[in-house]
Design an enzyme around this catalytic site. Structure first.
Site, PDB file in Angstrom:
ATOM      1  N   ARG A 115      -1.659 -12.733 -16.082  1.00  0.00           N
ATOM      2  CA  ARG A 115      -1.295 -11.691 -15.337  1.00  0.00           C
ATOM      3  C   ARG A 115      -2.286 -10.638 -15.815  1.00  0.00           C
ATOM      4  O   ARG A 115      -2.495  -9.671 -14.759  1.00  0.00           O
ATOM      5  CB  ARG A 115      -0.062 -11.081 -15.994  1.00  0.00           C
ATOM      6  CG  ARG A 115       0.505 -10.532 -14.644  1.00  0.00           C
ATOM      7  CD  ARG A 115       1.857  -9.977 -14.909  1.00  0.00           C
ATOM      8  NE  ARG A 115       2.916 -10.798 -15.374  1.00  0.00           N
ATOM      9  CZ  ARG A 115       3.478 -10.572 -16.662  1.00  0.00           C
ATOM     10  NH1 ARG A 115       2.980  -9.805 -17.441  1.00  0.00           N
ATOM     11  NH2 ARG A 115       4.367 -11.543 -17.113  1.00  0.00           N
ATOM     12  N   TYR A 133      -2.729   6.299   7.523  1.00  0.00           N
ATOM     13  CA  TYR A 133      -2.493   4.777   7.770  1.00  0.00           C
ATOM     14  C   TYR A 133      -0.910   4.774   7.841  1.00  0.00           C
ATOM     15  O   TYR A 133      -0.146   5.056   7.018  1.00  0.00           O
ATOM     16  CB  TYR A 133      -3.171   4.004   7.088  1.00  0.00           C
ATOM     17  CG  TYR A 133      -2.889   2.569   7.301  1.00  0.00           C
ATOM     18  CD1 TYR A 133      -3.178   1.736   8.407  1.00  0.00           C
ATOM     19  CD2 TYR A 133      -2.323   1.457   6.042  1.00  0.00           C
ATOM     20  CE1 TYR A 133      -3.249   0.191   8.283  1.00  0.00           C
ATOM     21  CE2 TYR A 133      -2.147   0.334   6.128  1.00  0.00           C
ATOM     22  CZ  TYR A 133      -2.518  -0.314   7.342  1.00  0.00           C
ATOM     23  OH  TYR A 133      -2.543  -1.774   7.313  1.00  0.00           O
ATOM     24  N   ASP A 185      -7.463   7.464   0.082  1.00  0.00           N
ATOM     25  CA  ASP A 185      -7.782   5.967   0.814  1.00  0.00           C
ATOM     26  C   ASP A 185      -9.237   6.270   1.403  1.00  0.00           C
ATOM     27  O   ASP A 185      -9.504   6.745   2.277  1.00  0.00           O
ATOM     28  CB  ASP A 185      -6.539   6.000   1.797  1.00  0.00           C
ATOM     29  CG  ASP A 185      -6.779   4.657   2.624  1.00  0.00           C
ATOM     30  OD1 ASP A 185      -8.036   4.067   2.634  1.00  0.00           O
ATOM     31  OD2 ASP A 185      -5.821   3.973   3.104  1.00  0.00           O
ATOM     32  N   LYS A 215     -10.825  -5.240   4.123  1.00  0.00           N
ATOM     33  CA  LYS A 215     -11.482  -4.945   5.238  1.00  0.00           C
ATOM     34  C   LYS A 215     -13.160  -5.161   5.089  1.00  0.00           C
ATOM     35  O   LYS A 215     -13.499  -6.090   5.026  1.00  0.00           O
ATOM     36  CB  LYS A 215     -11.511  -3.422   5.557  1.00  0.00           C
ATOM     37  CG  LYS A 215      -9.911  -3.043   5.676  1.00  0.00           C
ATOM     38  CD  LYS A 215      -9.366  -3.669   6.590  1.00  0.00           C
ATOM     39  CE  LYS A 215      -7.784  -3.599   6.844  1.00  0.00           C
ATOM     40  NZ  LYS A 215      -7.059  -2.330   6.561  1.00  0.00           N
TER      41      LYS A 215
HETATM   42  C1  LIG Z   1      -5.751  -1.955   6.483  1.00  0.00           C
HETATM   43  C2  LIG Z   1      -5.652  -0.558   5.748  1.00  0.00           C
HETATM   44  C3  LIG Z   1      -4.896  -0.586   4.664  1.00  0.00           C
HETATM   45  C4  LIG Z   1      -3.919  -1.669   3.922  1.00  0.00           C
HETATM   46  O1  LIG Z   1      -4.704  -2.465   3.657  1.00  0.00           O
HETATM   47  P1  LIG Z   1      -3.979  -4.097   3.748  1.00  0.00           P
HETATM   48  O2  LIG Z   1      -5.186  -4.613   2.677  1.00  0.00           O
HETATM   49  O3  LIG Z   1      -4.047  -4.370   4.966  1.00  0.00           O
HETATM   50  O4  LIG Z   1      -2.880  -3.797   2.986  1.00  0.00           O
HETATM   51  C5  LIG Z   1      -4.944   0.795   3.936  1.00  0.00           C
HETATM   52  N1  LIG Z   1      -5.660   1.842   4.400  1.00  0.00           N
HETATM   53  C6  LIG Z   1      -6.440   1.651   5.388  1.00  0.00           C
HETATM   54  C7  LIG Z   1      -7.013   2.849   6.012  1.00  0.00           C
HETATM   55  C8  LIG Z   1      -6.318   0.454   6.080  1.00  0.00           C
HETATM   56  O5  LIG Z   1      -6.989   0.356   7.361  1.00  0.00           O
END
Ligand SMILES: *Cc1c(COP(=O)(O)O)cnc(C)c1O
Length: 415
Positions: free
Chosen positions: A74, A128, A200, A225
């Site tokens: 873990r 988001y 974020d 992403k």
């Molecule tokens: C896609 C996204 C997330 C979440 O990410 P996941 O890997 O899909 O859980 C968070 N913030 C933004 C701005 C995003 O575009």
């Protein structure tokens, strides 16, 4: 997962980001065996739940809670340590990086690390949607209240702070409507009131926006992403400086967060070319945004790199890069016309996510999501409501432009 920064091999704080993308996370002891350190380029995929000890004395010896020490699966093994180490090396001011199975898990982990029952979280209104749901549902169930504020109004943010406010969640630019926030100003206000700043930073990542240097306490990315970059994995990360890293790590460990070594290896592979991909996607996105702005069917292009987009001046001041994600809004029309446009495109996949090598498109419908601010945005006509969000990939700009042009024909004329 700590690492980077102060280590001799993977950190390389004096090196330029492009060089760090290549060298980081490749400590010799993770890419070889004793006696032959650094024998291969990439760390192996260590599939391991059990870590073995030479004897009982070693088992009973206290194990430091830091990366680079085998303990139990873990806590990860060299593959995950290498990814965390590489991300830390790319993030100026980071003491360490924790990995999570998704971006949403990273956001939840970061917020749970800094909030307690009775606290109030302020969240930017352009966040988001699943992030909003963390506030609306998960945090609410733990007795934490979330209130939303206008992303472009630092005074409204300041006025919303009360004695129970303990943290703020920023997203800059907002990943749907693309407003760039004044992160340094908002962070300075937050600091005065003792709030933790969680950002974020998925859109720009550390290459385009060094979040901790600009005032954030914890910077979160969906590695799904740009870092993954190939639409084949889900991962998230949260990095912090000395002040918050221990809390972040403790919460992630209590929640049992761990990521697969296979996914970590894919993310490391993606990371090596991220700079090139981002530069290309940014250039193509800007060219297409400029072209779209000149089309009679288009009312407003929301692209941080484009003058006139909300917060573009802040982007120009604070960012050193962009990405391929932007939105635009049609001049009038209805939802059916917008859907015709999307369906007519040949080179854009229809689907959620972004930051992959291939172009994607989704409808843009922020009206039902926002609560503190209006859609359409200030200065936009009330009839200009229907938009799309594009994630520009690595295709030739001319081909994408021709595809968008023929789809605008479909928008004008029902077949
Ligand atoms: C896609 C996204 C997330 C979440 O990410 P996941 O890997 O899909 O859980 C968070 N913030 C933004 C701005 C995003 O575009």
């Amino acid at each position: 997962m700590a690492g980077g920064g102060d280590d001799g091999e993977g950190g390389g704080g004096h090196l330029k980001p492009a060089t760090r993308l290549v060298t980081s996370g490749r400590r010799a002891e993770w890419t070889g065996i004793p006696g032959q350190p650094g024998s291969v380029v990439n760390p192996a995929v260590w599939r391991a739940s059990t870590h073995l000890y030479p004897d009982v004395a070693a088992l009973n010896a206290g194990k430091p809670n830091a990366d680079g020490h085998f303990y139990y699966g873990r806590r990860g093994a060299p593959t995950q340590w290498a990814l965390a180490d590489a991300l830390t090396a790319l993030e100026p001011g980071a003491a360490g990086t924790m990995l999570y199975p998704s971006g949403v898990a990273a956001l939840a982990g970061a917020l749970l690390a800094v909030l307690r029952p009775g606290d109030v979280l302020l969240m930017t209104d352009n966040a988001y949607e699943p992030t909003r749901n963390i506030g609306r549902a998960l945090l609410k169930d733990f007795g934490i209240e979330t209130r939303w504020f206008d992303p472009q109004d630092p005074d409204a943010f300041k006025a919303a702070i009360c004695e129970k406010t303990k943290a703020v969640l920023l997203e800059s630019p907002g990943s749907l409507t693309m407003e760039v926030q004044d992160v340094p100003a908002l962070s300075a206000i937050a600091r005065e009131h003792g709030l933790a700043v969680v950002l974020d930073n998925t859109w720009a990542g550390p290459l385009g926006f060094p979040a901790l240097e600009r005032g954030a306490d914890i910077t979160v990315m969906s590695l799904t992403k740009h870092v993954g970059g190939h639409s084949d994995l889900m991962l998230g990360s949260a990095a912090a400086g000395e002040r918050y890293y221990a809390k972040l790590r403790r919460t992630a460990q209590l929640l049992g967060q761990v990521v697969s070594p296979d996914d970590a290896a894919l993310a490391l592979r993606g990371l090596r070319t991220m700079g090139l991909r981002l530069a290309q996607e940014t250039a193509t996105a800007l060219a297409l945004a400029q072209w779209l702005e000149a089309q009679p069917e288009v009312a407003r292009v929301l692209c941080p790199m484009l003058p006139g987009s909300p917060g573009h001046n802040l982007w120009a001041r604070d960012f050193s890069g962009g990405c391929g994600l932007f939105s635009f809004v049609f001049k009038g029309g209805d939802g059916a016309a917008r859907d015709r446009f999307i369906d007519a495109l040949a080179l854009f996949g229809i689907g959620y996510s972004w930051g992959g090598f291939e172009s994607l498109i989704t409808p843009l419908d922020p009206a039902g999501i926002r609560t503190a601010t209006a859609w359409p945005l200030p200065g936009m006509d009330a009839s200009d409501r229907f938009g799309v969000r594009l994630s520009i990939g690595l295709e030739a700009a001319d081909d994408l432009q021709a595809d968008l042009a023929q789809a605008l024909g479909a928008w004008r004329n029902p077949a």
